[in-house]
Scaffold this motif. Structure first.
Motif, PDB file in Angstrom:
ATOM      1  N   PRO A   5      45.965  46.607  26.156  1.00 24.83           N
ATOM      2  CA  PRO A   5      46.887  47.666  26.167  1.00 24.83           C
ATOM      3  C   PRO A   5      48.170  47.370  25.442  1.00 24.83           C
ATOM      4  O   PRO A   5      48.838  46.211  25.756  1.00 24.83           O
ATOM      5  CB  PRO A   5      46.914  48.228  27.648  1.00 24.83           C
ATOM      6  N   MET A   6      48.908  48.385  25.188  1.00 22.85           N
ATOM      7  CA  MET A   6      50.143  48.155  24.550  1.00 22.85           C
ATOM      8  C   MET A   6      51.281  47.854  25.686  1.00 22.85           C
ATOM      9  O   MET A   6      52.085  47.110  25.327  1.00 22.85           O
ATOM     10  CB  MET A   6      50.816  49.572  23.761  1.00 22.85           C
ATOM     11  N   ALA A   7      50.952  48.132  27.043  1.00 23.42           N
ATOM     12  CA  ALA A   7      51.756  47.747  28.003  1.00 23.42           C
ATOM     13  C   ALA A   7      51.730  46.251  27.911  1.00 23.42           C
ATOM     14  O   ALA A   7      52.968  45.969  28.683  1.00 23.42           O
ATOM     15  CB  ALA A   7      51.078  48.344  29.168  1.00 23.42           C
ATOM     16  N   LEU A   8      50.884  45.561  27.599  1.00 23.03           N
ATOM     17  CA  LEU A   8      50.878  44.181  27.874  1.00 23.03           C
ATOM     18  C   LEU A   8      51.627  43.478  26.822  1.00 23.03           C
ATOM     19  O   LEU A   8      52.094  42.419  26.901  1.00 23.03           O
ATOM     20  CB  LEU A   8      49.557  43.658  27.899  1.00 23.03           C
ATOM     21  N   MET A   9      52.114  44.222  25.688  1.00 16.96           N
ATOM     22  CA  MET A   9      52.800  43.728  24.386  1.00 16.96           C
ATOM     23  C   MET A   9      54.319  44.148  24.849  1.00 16.96           C
ATOM     24  O   MET A   9      55.051  43.557  24.074  1.00 16.96           O
ATOM     25  CB  MET A   9      52.326  44.450  23.337  1.00 16.96           C
ATOM     26  N   ASN A  10      54.591  44.929  25.954  1.00 14.89           N
ATOM     27  CA  ASN A  10      55.991  45.501  25.968  1.00 14.89           C
ATOM     28  C   ASN A  10      56.797  44.092  26.712  1.00 14.89           C
ATOM     29  O   ASN A  10      56.163  43.202  27.420  1.00 14.89           O
ATOM     30  CB  ASN A  10      56.004  46.614  27.182  1.00 14.89           C
ATOM     31  N   ASP A  11      58.169  44.451  27.279  1.00 14.48           N
ATOM     32  CA  ASP A  11      58.717  43.364  27.973  1.00 14.48           C
ATOM     33  C   ASP A  11      58.192  42.782  29.211  1.00 14.48           C
ATOM     34  O   ASP A  11      58.038  41.891  29.629  1.00 14.48           O
ATOM     35  CB  ASP A  11      60.180  43.870  27.961  1.00 14.48           C
ATOM     36  N   ASP A  12      57.998  43.932  29.941  1.00 13.89           N
ATOM     37  CA  ASP A  12      57.557  43.768  31.569  1.00 13.89           C
ATOM     38  C   ASP A  12      56.291  44.215  31.883  1.00 13.89           C
ATOM     39  O   ASP A  12      55.483  45.042  31.382  1.00 13.89           O
ATOM     40  CB  ASP A  12      58.569  44.887  32.493  1.00 13.89           C
ATOM     41  N   ILE A  13      55.888  43.275  32.576  1.00 15.25           N
ATOM     42  CA  ILE A  13      54.405  43.386  32.976  1.00 15.25           C
ATOM     43  C   ILE A  13      54.142  43.335  34.347  1.00 15.25           C
ATOM     44  O   ILE A  13      54.759  42.418  35.042  1.00 15.25           O
ATOM     45  CB  ILE A  13      53.466  42.342  32.325  1.00 15.25           C
ATOM     46  N   SER A  14      53.347  44.047  35.141  1.00 14.20           N
ATOM     47  CA  SER A  14      52.935  44.134  36.623  1.00 14.20           C
ATOM     48  C   SER A  14      51.489  43.498  36.684  1.00 14.20           C
ATOM     49  O   SER A  14      50.674  44.287  36.080  1.00 14.20           O
ATOM     50  CB  SER A  14      53.361  45.325  37.114  1.00 14.20           C
ATOM     51  N   ILE A  15      51.342  42.665  37.415  1.00 13.56           N
ATOM     52  CA  ILE A  15      49.854  42.006  37.684  1.00 13.56           C
ATOM     53  C   ILE A  15      49.740  42.052  39.314  1.00 13.56           C
ATOM     54  O   ILE A  15      50.836  41.486  40.124  1.00 13.56           O
ATOM     55  CB  ILE A  15      49.767  40.776  37.242  1.00 13.56           C
ATOM     56  N   THR A  16      48.723  42.416  39.745  1.00 16.82           N
ATOM     57  CA  THR A  16      48.322  42.775  41.088  1.00 16.82           C
ATOM     58  C   THR A  16      47.195  41.754  41.464  1.00 16.82           C
ATOM     59  O   THR A  16      46.186  42.201  40.565  1.00 16.82           O
ATOM     60  CB  THR A  16      48.210  44.391  41.478  1.00 16.82           C
ATOM     61  N   VAL A  17      47.221  41.109  42.401  1.00 16.20           N
ATOM     62  CA  VAL A  17      45.941  40.333  43.046  1.00 16.20           C
ATOM     63  C   VAL A  17      45.633  40.773  44.297  1.00 16.20           C
ATOM     64  O   VAL A  17      46.369  40.696  45.292  1.00 16.20           O
ATOM     65  CB  VAL A  17      46.376  38.910  42.854  1.00 16.20           C
TER      66      VAL A  17
END
Length: 251
Positions: A5-17
């Motif tokens: 998704p484009m969100a992953l190409m943006n500056d900030d990424i949130s990952i939840t485990v």
């Protein structure tokens, strides 16, 4: 092909485990190393924020087969790994010492849980929602497992990549892993080969790295067998999804 998704190409990424146990403790550490590396490679232009959820504490049986040490016994699993990454690498990571009951807003949700019922509930709760977030589920048994990559909800546009619930449905309810706690390291190793958790975490991390670094990954499900090093990847295309009984839906 699964496109990021484009969100992953943006500056900030949130990952939840969700689940910082046998597999999650290793995967969370790898993600922290990735966050540190990308921050340095981009000179801070691309940042990754990590959120860990687990309501359990470290036991003696966890030491040796998970990414914990004797000094961690009795402490919350999520906090142990989060503090290690904050102090050692200076990455943005937050520990939540409770069970996550429903999906949260994030770019990538990763489930490393023993319960098929939990996976099923996440799928049911999000099947009518809209989001481009990805859901990566990892499950492993005594010496084998799988990594499944799909959309968490219905994407805002384009074809939905089926998640673990879309592909396996109600069979998740009868395919629960044995999540009874082990009383000792010896007992835990009779249930699961040494190294399976690291192997599962590594394969999961590879998919995440491909998506973030290169913007795509070519498969939907990665089946692996640690004992004889066999693997079988399900290509990310409608014809392959149809073998699971899933019909591709375009929004």
């Amino acid at each position: 092909m699964i496109k990021a998704p484009m969100a992953l190409m943006n500056d900030d990424i949130s990952i939840t485990v969700i689940g910082i146990g046998g597999t999650g403790s290793y995967l969370a550490t790898m993600l922290g190393q990735m966050a540190f590396s990308l921050n340095n490679l981009t000179e801070g232009a691309k940042t990754i924020t990590l959120h860990f959820y687990d309501d359990d504490t470290v036991s003696e049986a966890n030491v040796g087969r998970s990414n914990f040490y004797p000094c961690d016994i009795g402490l919350p699993k999520a906090e142990v790994i989060a503090e290690r990454l904050r102090n050692g690498l200076g990455v943005d990571v937050y520990a939540n010492n409770h069970r996550l009951e429903k999906a949260v807003r994030t770019d990538i949700l990763i489930t490393c849980v023993d319960s098929g019922k939990t996976r099923h509930k996440f799928g049911k709760d999000t099947e009518m929602q809209r989001s481009d977030a990805l859901w990566i589920d990892v499950g492993n048994g005594a010496h084998d497992g799988q990594v499944t990559i799909g959309h968490l909800c219905n994407p805002l546009s384009g074809t939905k990549y089926p998640n673990v619930f879309d592909l396996f449905g109600d069979t998740l309810l009868i395919a629960d892993d044995d999540d009874m706690p082990s009383c000792s390291l010896e007992e835990s190793l009779t249930r699961q080969d040494m190294g399976v958790n690291i192997h599962a975490a590594s394969r999961t991390f590879n998919a995440i790295w491909q998506l973030i670094r290169y913007g795509q990954v070519g498969y939907s499900v990665d089946f692996f067998n640690f004992r004889d090093t066999q693997e079988n990847k399900v290509v990310a295309e409608p014809q392959a999804w149809a073998t699971f009984g899933y019909q591709a839906v375009r929004n």
